[in-house]
Scaffold this motif. Structure first.
Motif, mmCIF file in Angstrom:
data_model
loop_
_atom_site.group_PDB
_atom_site.id
_atom_site.type_symbol
_atom_site.label_atom_id
_atom_site.label_comp_id
_atom_site.label_asym_id
_atom_site.label_seq_id
_atom_site.Cartn_x
_atom_site.Cartn_y
_atom_site.Cartn_z
ATOM 1 N N ASN A 105 0.816 -1.214 0.000
ATOM 2 C CA ASN A 105 0.000 0.000 0.000
ATOM 3 C C ASN A 105 0.851 1.266 0.000
ATOM 4 O OD1 ASN A 105 -2.990 -0.725 0.180
ATOM 5 N ND2 ASN A 105 -1.991 -2.175 1.556
ATOM 6 N N ASP A 106 2.104 1.141 -0.437
ATOM 7 C CA ASP A 106 3.017 2.264 -0.663
ATOM 8 C C ASP A 106 3.309 3.113 0.564
ATOM 9 O OD1 ASP A 106 3.254 1.595 -3.393
ATOM 10 O OD2 ASP A 106 1.377 2.643 -3.820
ATOM 11 N N VAL A 107 3.295 2.507 1.758
ATOM 12 C CA VAL A 107 3.699 3.245 2.955
ATOM 13 C C VAL A 107 5.209 3.453 2.912
ATOM 14 C CG1 VAL A 107 3.840 3.176 5.472
ATOM 15 C CG2 VAL A 107 1.754 2.431 4.316
ATOM 16 N N ASP A 108 5.935 2.402 2.560
ATOM 17 C CA ASP A 108 7.385 2.448 2.410
ATOM 18 C C ASP A 108 7.796 1.195 1.644
ATOM 19 O OD1 ASP A 108 10.092 3.103 2.650
ATOM 20 O OD2 ASP A 108 9.985 3.447 4.805
ATOM 21 N N LYS A 109 9.066 1.135 1.229
ATOM 22 C CA LYS A 109 9.582 -0.050 0.546
ATOM 23 C C LYS A 109 9.772 -1.163 1.562
ATOM 24 C CE LYS A 109 12.034 2.585 -2.917
ATOM 25 N NZ LYS A 109 13.342 2.954 -3.466
ATOM 26 N N LEU A 110 9.547 -2.389 1.129
ATOM 27 C CA LEU A 110 9.666 -3.539 2.023
ATOM 28 C C LEU A 110 11.058 -3.632 2.633
ATOM 29 C CD1 LEU A 110 8.226 -5.955 3.244
ATOM 30 C CD2 LEU A 110 8.927 -7.301 1.254
ATOM 31 N N GLN A 111 12.092 -3.368 1.851
ATOM 32 C CA GLN A 111 13.459 -3.437 2.385
ATOM 33 C C GLN A 111 13.674 -2.422 3.494
ATOM 34 O OE1 GLN A 111 15.312 -2.789 -1.372
ATOM 35 N NE2 GLN A 111 15.723 -0.636 -0.988
ATOM 36 N N ASN A 112 13.051 -1.265 3.417
ATOM 37 C CA ASN A 112 13.155 -0.273 4.487
ATOM 38 C C ASN A 112 12.390 -0.713 5.725
ATOM 39 O OD1 ASN A 112 14.683 1.368 2.828
ATOM 40 N ND2 ASN A 112 12.952 2.647 2.227
ATOM 41 N N LEU A 113 11.202 -1.270 5.514
ATOM 42 C CA LEU A 113 10.378 -1.697 6.639
ATOM 43 C C LEU A 113 11.013 -2.850 7.409
ATOM 44 C CD1 LEU A 113 6.927 -1.544 4.826
ATOM 45 C CD2 LEU A 113 7.693 -0.026 6.652
ATOM 46 N N GLU A 114 11.750 -3.705 6.711
ATOM 47 C CA GLU A 114 12.359 -4.866 7.354
ATOM 48 C C GLU A 114 13.774 -4.618 7.857
ATOM 49 O OE1 GLU A 114 11.844 -7.946 4.429
ATOM 50 O OE2 GLU A 114 9.805 -8.364 5.139
ATOM 51 N N ASP A 115 14.315 -3.429 7.621
ATOM 52 C CA ASP A 115 15.669 -3.091 8.055
ATOM 53 C C ASP A 115 15.691 -2.870 9.565
ATOM 54 O OD1 ASP A 115 18.210 -2.116 8.494
ATOM 55 O OD2 ASP A 115 18.117 -0.564 6.952
ATOM 56 N N THR A 116 16.357 -3.766 10.284
ATOM 57 C CA THR A 116 16.398 -3.678 11.752
ATOM 58 C C THR A 116 17.280 -2.538 12.254
ATOM 59 O OG1 THR A 116 18.178 -5.317 11.802
ATOM 60 C CG2 THR A 116 15.913 -6.134 12.097
ATOM 61 N N ASN A 117 18.135 -1.998 11.387
ATOM 62 C CA ASN A 117 19.004 -0.883 11.782
ATOM 63 C C ASN A 117 18.339 0.474 11.587
ATOM 64 O OD1 ASN A 117 21.160 -2.605 12.436
ATOM 65 N ND2 ASN A 117 21.690 -2.761 10.266
ATOM 66 N N ARG A 118 17.163 0.492 11.040
ATOM 67 C CA ARG A 118 16.466 1.741 10.735
ATOM 68 C C ARG A 118 15.402 2.002 11.796
ATOM 69 N NH1 ARG A 118 12.299 2.864 6.271
ATOM 70 N NH2 ARG A 118 12.538 5.076 5.960
ATOM 71 N N ALA A 119 15.319 3.226 12.250
ATOM 72 C CA ALA A 119 14.286 3.596 13.231
ATOM 73 C C ALA A 119 12.918 3.533 12.570
ATOM 74 C CB ALA A 119 14.545 4.991 13.768
#
Length: 124
Positions: free
Chosen positions: A68-82
């Motif tokens: 639903n275009d909230v964010d890219k999957l790779q960004n959402l699954e990145d554990t180093n990203r707030a």
């Protein structure tokens, strides 16, 4: 909370709103899923929760958010990203629909803004 079923994403015009400070409430308008009724939602940190809490309990998944275009999957699954996305559920009495509003409040050089990432019509 049970699994949240997304019916459709509501298209937004303006999605960034200036606010006074981090604790301020801001209003924004969007049209319901059929485009007939204009809704005004009041958004604030006080009335919201972290989207990560929905993911932890299995009510929504990173894949749902990415589709639903909230964010890219790779960004959402990145554990180093707030992961600071927040949500409020808006219950519309006018059109008898529920909406999941995903947003964040950001600060840049002492200026604050409310950012709406998505308004998703959800099943009641």
């Amino acid at each position: 909370m049970s699994k949240i079923s997304i019916i459709k994403k509501i298209q937004l015009g303006t999605h960034s709103f200036p606010i006074e400070n981090h604790d301020s409430e801001f209003s924004f308008n969007f049209y319901c899923g059929n485009g007939e009724i204009k809704h005004e939602a009041s958004i604030s940190l006080e009335k919201s929760n972290l989207v990560s809490s929905l993911i932890e309990i299995g009510a929504i998944s990173n894949s749902d958010l990415a589709q639903n275009d909230v964010d890219k999957l790779q960004n959402l699954e990145d554990t180093n990203r707030a992961f600071t996305y927040r949500y409020q559920i808006y219950n519309s009495k006018e059109c008898n629909n529920d909406y999941l509003i995903i947003f964040d409040i950001t600060e840049y050089r002492d200026y604050y803004s409310g950012l709406i990432y998505a308004v998703l019509q959800i099943e009641k």
